[in-house]
Design a protein around this motif. Structure first.
Motif, PDB file in Angstrom:
ATOM      1  N   GLY A 266       0.804  -1.213   0.000  1.00  0.00           N
ATOM      2  CA  GLY A 266       0.000   0.000   0.000  1.00  0.00           C
ATOM      3  C   GLY A 266       0.838   1.263   0.000  1.00  0.00           C
ATOM      4  N   SER A 267       1.997   1.238  -0.674  1.00  0.00           N
ATOM      5  CA  SER A 267       2.872   2.407  -0.736  1.00  0.00           C
ATOM      6  C   SER A 267       3.462   2.514  -2.130  1.00  0.00           C
ATOM      7  N   ALA A 268       3.745   3.739  -2.563  1.00  0.00           N
ATOM      8  CA  ALA A 268       4.412   3.933  -3.850  1.00  0.00           C
ATOM      9  C   ALA A 268       5.887   3.556  -3.704  1.00  0.00           C
ATOM     10  N   PRO A 269       6.542   3.073  -4.784  1.00  0.00           N
ATOM     11  CA  PRO A 269       7.961   2.692  -4.702  1.00  0.00           C
ATOM     12  C   PRO A 269       8.830   3.852  -4.244  1.00  0.00           C
ATOM     13  N   LEU A 270       9.832   3.553  -3.409  1.00  0.00           N
ATOM     14  CA  LEU A 270      10.683   4.599  -2.841  1.00  0.00           C
ATOM     15  C   LEU A 270      11.694   5.153  -3.841  1.00  0.00           C
ATOM     16  N   GLU A 271      12.254   4.283  -4.694  1.00  0.00           N
ATOM     17  CA  GLU A 271      13.250   4.647  -5.705  1.00  0.00           C
ATOM     18  C   GLU A 271      14.633   4.916  -5.114  1.00  0.00           C
ATOM     19  N   VAL A 272      14.747   4.909  -3.800  1.00  0.00           N
ATOM     20  CA  VAL A 272      16.058   5.018  -3.142  1.00  0.00           C
ATOM     21  C   VAL A 272      16.083   3.985  -2.023  1.00  0.00           C
ATOM     22  N   PRO A 273      17.276   3.557  -1.571  1.00  0.00           N
ATOM     23  CA  PRO A 273      17.335   2.612  -0.459  1.00  0.00           C
ATOM     24  C   PRO A 273      16.618   3.160   0.776  1.00  0.00           C
ATOM     25  N   TYR A 274      15.984   2.266   1.521  1.00  0.00           N
ATOM     26  CA  TYR A 274      15.144   2.678   2.649  1.00  0.00           C
ATOM     27  C   TYR A 274      15.882   3.555   3.657  1.00  0.00           C
ATOM     28  N   LEU A 275      17.120   3.183   4.025  1.00  0.00           N
ATOM     29  CA  LEU A 275      17.845   3.937   5.047  1.00  0.00           C
ATOM     30  C   LEU A 275      18.197   5.347   4.607  1.00  0.00           C
ATOM     31  N   ARG A 276      18.167   5.627   3.302  1.00  0.00           N
ATOM     32  CA  ARG A 276      18.431   6.986   2.825  1.00  0.00           C
ATOM     33  C   ARG A 276      17.140   7.759   2.544  1.00  0.00           C
ATOM     34  N   ALA A 277      16.017   7.127   2.772  1.00  0.00           N
ATOM     35  CA  ALA A 277      14.737   7.803   2.543  1.00  0.00           C
ATOM     36  C   ALA A 277      14.404   8.671   3.750  1.00  0.00           C
ATOM     37  N   LYS A 278      14.204   9.950   3.519  1.00  0.00           N
ATOM     38  CA  LYS A 278      13.886  10.872   4.596  1.00  0.00           C
ATOM     39  C   LYS A 278      12.395  10.782   4.933  1.00  0.00           C
TER      40      LYS A 278
END
Length: 455
Positions: A266-278
């Motif tokens: 239920g989420s849109a793709p992050l496109e960056v690694p999770y730990l770098r997602a703000k």
């Protein structure tokens, strides 16, 4: 600790020479490289970029995600970063530059050679999801009328300019005078042939190929299904444009699998690694779906309000609402998770929908009977009486079958409509089943409970 071990454990910011970088690469995993490089400050990243050589630079940039690779390139002076970029295969370079804004990539493209810049720009012109955007825009080619001796001379000449030739996999493509694909020859067959033989005598005309604008995921899956080292990419006139390699296909499938998993949650793709997602990025990726589901879930309250009188007449009905809608959502989620993955790997297509429906409804019937029996036990422990027990057990069975039906048809239908079936996430299928399940519940209650006569 030896000097070599100490070098491996040091952060990239503390490495002092290009040799240190090379030893660090030889002894660290891709995940570890990504973590270490991502932790560098802007000044440390600039110093690190200056140490990268034409050998180590491409390896570093390939082993981290495209967003982080772009940061490494932007951290250094354009003339140094351009040197690293130009040492990369064109498809890898294009993938990194595609993530940058035009103002960020222009200085880099201006600093590389005109031929290389033109080739990368042509790659960037293709839609990001197309096969052509991920291909190596070149391949070993010979013409069908060439002799073996002429073909060998042509291949030696091409070997001096083709990038990524080690990834193509021992295939030489045969074209006509207009560069239209007509066949393929294996390198070993060419080596063993007599010099005066013609290519047309050796080539295999029964070869797989893919159109440039076909979705990259479809092409990658086809390449994996046929176990090919590479897949030629052609335009509408069947003119050879390049090749999709096996390693590029593996990267595409891995990325698509990750995106599907995120959508299923239920989420849109992050496109960056999770730990770098703000937090701000996570909010943007999640809030749209949450608002959509909030609005969709609101009709559940509307259903409950519509059956307010029934709930007042038989209060015990309310005891089972969470259990019923939860069972329906769980049933649907199991099916969609399995089905979406089967469709992603090519095991199931729209043509298979009748078979899927029969299989899942048959399975659903077995599950319905089991869950209905469990509902009888639960009703008995609550002491709600035989009429409510019958109502609840019948409803559980009906909701399980209804959920199986909905979850079986939605993914194939969405795929047919060119919508990613992964959008049928666990929260979405639960939302769809919640309100309709309540309607089923109260309809069965009207048919089985004498207290509701006249309501």
């Amino acid at each position: 600790m030896t000097a070599s071990e100490e070098t491996v454990q040091r952060a990239p910011a503390l490495l002092e020479t290009s040799d240190d970088i090379q030893r660090w690469l030889e002894n660290t995993s891709r995940a570890e490289r990504s973590r270490r490089v991502a932790a560098l400050s802007k000044s440390q990243l600039a110093a690190f970029a200056l140490l990268l050589s034409a050998r180590s630079g491409p390896e570093v940039l390939r082993s981290v995600d495209a967003d982080l690779a772009g940061k490494v390139l932007r951290a250094g002076a354009a003339r140094y970063s351009a040197r690293l970029l130009e040492a990369m295969d064109l498809d890898d370079a294009a993938e990194i530059l595609r993530r940058m804004k035009e103002a960020q990539r222009s200085p880099l493209l201006d600093a590389v050679s005109p031929d290389y810049a033109q080739a990368v720009r042509e790659m960037l012109d293709w839609p990001a999801e197309s096969t052509a955007a991920h291909m190596i825009p070149d391949a070993f080619t010979v013409e069908s009328e060439m002799t073996i001796a002429e073909a060998e001379t042509a291949i030696r000449t091409q070997a001096l300019r083709i990038r990524g030739k080690d990834r193509i996999g021992g295939l030489i493509y045969v074209t006509d005078a207009d560069r239209c694909l007509v066949g393929v020859v294996e390198t070993q067959d060419l080596i063993l042939a007599q010099p005066d033989q013609h290519i047309s005598d050796l080539m295999d005309q029964d070869l797989a190929w893919v159109s440039a604008l076909v979705d990259a995921e479809e092409s990658a899956q086809a390449l994996a299904d046929y176990d090919l080292p590479a897949l030629p990419v052609v335009n509408e006139q069947r003119r050879l444009l390049g090749v999709l390699t096996a390693d590029a296909a593996a990267d595409i499938l891995e990325e698509e699998t990750t995106e599907d998993a995120e959508r299923q949650g239920g989420s849109a793709p992050l496109e960056v690694p999770y730990l770098r997602a703000k937090p701000w990025l996570l909010w943007r990726k999640r809030i749209v779906w949450l608002l959509v589901l909030f609005v969709a879930e609101a009709y559940t309250g509307t259903v409950l309000r519509a059956f307010e009188d029934e709930l007042e007449a038989v209060v015990a009905l309310a005891f089972f609402i969470p259990l019923l809608i939860g069972t329906g959502g769980n049933t649907g989620t199991q099916i969609t998770t399995t089905l979406v993955r089967a469709m992603a790997t090519g095991q199931v297509t729209f043509r298979d929908m009748p078979r899927v429906l029969v299989k899942e409804l048959s399975t659903g019937a077995l599950i319905a009977v089991t869950m209905a029996a469990a509902a009888v036990v639960r009703s008995w422990t609550l002491g709600v009486g035989p009429e409510v027990t019958i109502t609840v057990s019948l409803t559980v069975g009906a909701i399980v079958l209804w959920s199986a039906f909905v979850a079986s048809i939605l993914p194939p239908v969405l795929k047919k409509l060119k919508v990613d079936p992964a959008v049928v996430s666990a929260p979405m299928i639960s939302t769809i089943v919640d309100g309709t399940g309540l309607i089923i519940y109260f309809m069965i209650a009207h048919a089985t409970l004498s207290q509701l006569n006249g309501l």
